[in-house]
Design an enzyme around this catalytic site. Structure first.
Site, PDB file in Angstrom:
ATOM      1  N   LYS A 281      19.554 -18.040  10.562  1.00 22.67           N
ATOM      2  CA  LYS A 281      18.952 -19.075   9.824  1.00 22.67           C
ATOM      3  C   LYS A 281      17.430 -19.608  10.682  1.00 22.67           C
ATOM      4  O   LYS A 281      16.564 -20.074   9.603  1.00 22.67           O
ATOM      5  CB  LYS A 281      19.784 -20.317   9.674  1.00 22.67           C
ATOM      6  CG  LYS A 281      20.627 -20.133   8.680  1.00 22.67           C
ATOM      7  CD  LYS A 281      21.680 -21.489   8.564  1.00 22.67           C
ATOM      8  CE  LYS A 281      22.519 -21.244   7.424  1.00 22.67           C
ATOM      9  NZ  LYS A 281      23.977 -20.730   7.697  1.00 22.67           N
TER      10      LYS A 281
ATOM     11  N   GLU B 105      19.380 -31.403   3.836  1.00 21.35           N
ATOM     12  CA  GLU B 105      20.614 -31.490   4.122  1.00 21.35           C
ATOM     13  C   GLU B 105      21.508 -30.484   4.681  1.00 21.35           C
ATOM     14  O   GLU B 105      20.951 -29.507   4.911  1.00 21.35           O
ATOM     15  CB  GLU B 105      21.616 -31.838   2.508  1.00 21.35           C
ATOM     16  CG  GLU B 105      21.977 -30.343   2.081  1.00 21.35           C
ATOM     17  CD  GLU B 105      20.976 -29.516   1.524  1.00 21.35           C
ATOM     18  OE1 GLU B 105      19.731 -29.936   1.381  1.00 21.35           O
ATOM     19  OE2 GLU B 105      21.109 -28.252   1.419  1.00 21.35           O
TER      20      GLU B 105
ATOM     21  N   SER C  66      25.263 -11.874  11.036  1.00 20.42           N
ATOM     22  CA  SER C  66      24.321 -12.877  10.853  1.00 20.42           C
ATOM     23  C   SER C  66      24.377 -13.806  11.754  1.00 20.42           C
ATOM     24  O   SER C  66      23.622 -14.364  11.887  1.00 20.42           O
ATOM     25  CB  SER C  66      24.811 -13.507   9.298  1.00 20.42           C
ATOM     26  OG  SER C  66      26.129 -13.924   9.265  1.00 20.42           O
TER      27      SER C  66
HETATM   28  C1  LIG Z   1      24.694 -20.085   6.830  1.00 24.95           C
HETATM   29  C2  LIG Z   1      25.153 -18.799   7.362  1.00 24.95           C
HETATM   30  C3  LIG Z   1      25.515 -17.722   6.400  1.00 24.95           C
HETATM   31  C4  LIG Z   1      25.367 -17.848   4.969  1.00 24.95           C
HETATM   32  O1  LIG Z   1      24.113 -17.966   4.532  1.00 24.95           O
HETATM   33  P1  LIG Z   1      23.307 -16.779   3.481  1.00 24.95           P
HETATM   34  O2  LIG Z   1      22.215 -17.431   3.128  1.00 24.95           O
HETATM   35  O3  LIG Z   1      24.156 -16.273   2.718  1.00 24.95           O
HETATM   36  O4  LIG Z   1      22.862 -15.934   4.555  1.00 24.95           O
HETATM   37  C5  LIG Z   1      25.998 -16.217   6.886  1.00 24.95           C
HETATM   38  N1  LIG Z   1      26.155 -16.210   8.327  1.00 24.95           N
HETATM   39  C6  LIG Z   1      26.018 -17.317   9.136  1.00 24.95           C
HETATM   40  C7  LIG Z   1      26.241 -17.076  10.580  1.00 24.95           C
HETATM   41  C8  LIG Z   1      25.625 -18.462   8.675  1.00 24.95           C
HETATM   42  O5  LIG Z   1      25.211 -19.424   9.706  1.00 24.95           O
END
Ligand SMILES: *Cc1c(COP(=O)(O)O)cnc(C)c1O
Length: 400
Positions: A95, A117, A384
């Site tokens: 993010k 938010e 992610s």
């Molecule tokens: C917020 C989040 C996601 C989901 O968000 P996407 O917009 O679908 O990428 C995925 N993995 C992590 C670690 C997150 O914090």
């Protein structure tokens, strides 16, 4: 099918095929078009490009490495699994890539306040971090119920100096936080900017957030090619709003031999009402100022969705994913809460990497799929984020 359509998406009105657009009042369309115009100008400037590039390298720690999960691949006895380590970024997830982009854009546009938010607090922490760095005031709206549940992220946001607004109306959760943040934004949209947390919302946000996240795939493509002399056979990433997935996929869209899979949460099962598999079970509809796939109740309201991973429980999805699904360029599959938990523990114990519960959905898909492939085939999984935030929850659940 020409390659052109991928490179040029979205069109000037923000459409990916029939999806996206700006389903908002005309005054707001004007504000969004101003943001788009400023973005298209600013992103071309050397000053902006250099600043973003330097921060990606020296602040986030990019490029994030690709790790060959050798032990996991051996154990499964099929395809070789590789991990793109977005969990190693500053603040522990992908993010920060778009939050830094949005905060920098706000600074270049002379905005006086960044508003957003947050649900579980992940977007809030990443945005508060970026705003602290850039030196711009940040206001995060969060439901009181979520504030009580997400203590570590709440204190982080406070430490980072953001103005945290508790929202007590309605059910005091994410939906109410969205309404509250949006009301504040509408008080002065010329001077404020609403920083959306994924590739969702009205144009230009799905495009801008995608552009900032596309660094993931640009790096991964180069890293994989230079190490192996070929591209991965499969890419896998979890899909909530869809920004980490589109971030990985974008650089590979023209590579027809590369298969791509987005993994949605099947929660407690696709045959229950406790899931969040928008592309798998939803229908084309409207939500949050865009056309996309939506999970709706019979009354046409957004469905209350569920996932063990709070970052994935969203009843809409980025419009570009809706388009890529219809084209068949990306496949969308699911993983249940249980498969996700198993994958969380497996990756932790076999590779010493604790993935976020969100990312564990993509890991679960790779664990299921690798044994059906040959050992000379490869799967690149986007990790992610890291799972520290989920450790207490999982330990409680499993009685560790
Ligand atoms: C917020 C989040 C996601 C989901 O968000 P996407 O917009 O679908 O990428 C995925 N993995 C992590 C670690 C997150 O914090």
């Amino acid at each position: 099918m020409s390659n052109f359509q991928y490179a040029e998406m979205p069109d000037a009105e923000g459409y990916f095929g029939e999806y996206g657009g700006q389903i908002i009042p005309p005054e707001l369309q004007q504000v969004m078009n101003d943001i788009d115009k400023a973005y298209e100008e600013i992103r071309q400037t050397e000053a902006f490009q250099n600043e973003l590039k330097t921060l990606f390298a020296d602040y986030i720690g990019r490029p994030s490495p690709i790790f060959h999960a050798r032990r996991l691949s051996e154990k499964l006895g099929g395809a070789q699994i590789y991990l793109k380590r977005e969990d190693l970024n500053h603040t522990g997830a992908h993010k920060i890539n778009h939050c830094l982009g949005e905060a920098l854009l706000a600074k270049y546009m002379g905005k006086t306040k960044v508003i957003a938010e947050t649900g579980a607090g992940q977007h809030g922490v990443a945005l508060a971090t970026a705003c602290a760095l850039v030196g711009i005031p940040c206001e995060i709206h969060m439901g009181q119920v979520d504030i009580e549940k997400e203590h570590p992220n709440v204190v982080k946001m406070k430490i980072l100096g953001c103005n945290l607004i508790p929202v007590t109306r309605g059910t005091a959760t994410l939906k109410d936080a969205v309404d509250s943040a949006f009301e504040e934004y509408l008080k002065d949209p010329q001077n404020f900017i609403y920083a959306i947390g994924s590739v969702v919302g009205p144009h230009p946000f799905p495009k801008m957030v995608r552009d900032f996240q596309s660094i993931i795939g640009m790096e991964a493509r180069e890293q994989f090619l230079s190490r192996h002399g070929k591209l991965p056979d499969y890419l896998a990433a979890c899909v909530g709003g869809g920004c980490n997935a589109i971030g990985l996929f974008t650089a590979f869209l023209e590579d027809e031999a590369v298969k791509m899979v987005g993994i949605e949460p099947a929660g407690k099962g696709l045959d229950t009402d406790k899931h969040s598999a928008t592309l798998t079970l939803g229908k084309p509809g409207q939500i949050h100022g865009m056309k996309c796939y939506v999970l709706e109740t019979e009354e046409g309201e957004p469905m209350p969705v569920h996932s063990i991973a709070s970052g994935l429980d969203y009843p809409g999805v980025g419009p570009q994913h809706a388009y890529l699904k219809d084209l068949g360029r990306v496949q969308y599959d699911t993983a249940t809460d249980q498969e996700c938990l198993d994958a969380f523990i497996t990756l932790s114990r076999v590779e010493g990497i604790i993935p976020a519960l969100e990312s564990s959905h993509a890991v679960a898909w790779a664990i299921r799929t690798a044994p059906t492939l040959n050992s000379d085939q490869t799967i690149l999984v986007n990790i992610s984020g890291r799972g520290d935030k989920d450790a207490d929850y999982v330990a409680d659940l499993l009685g560790l």
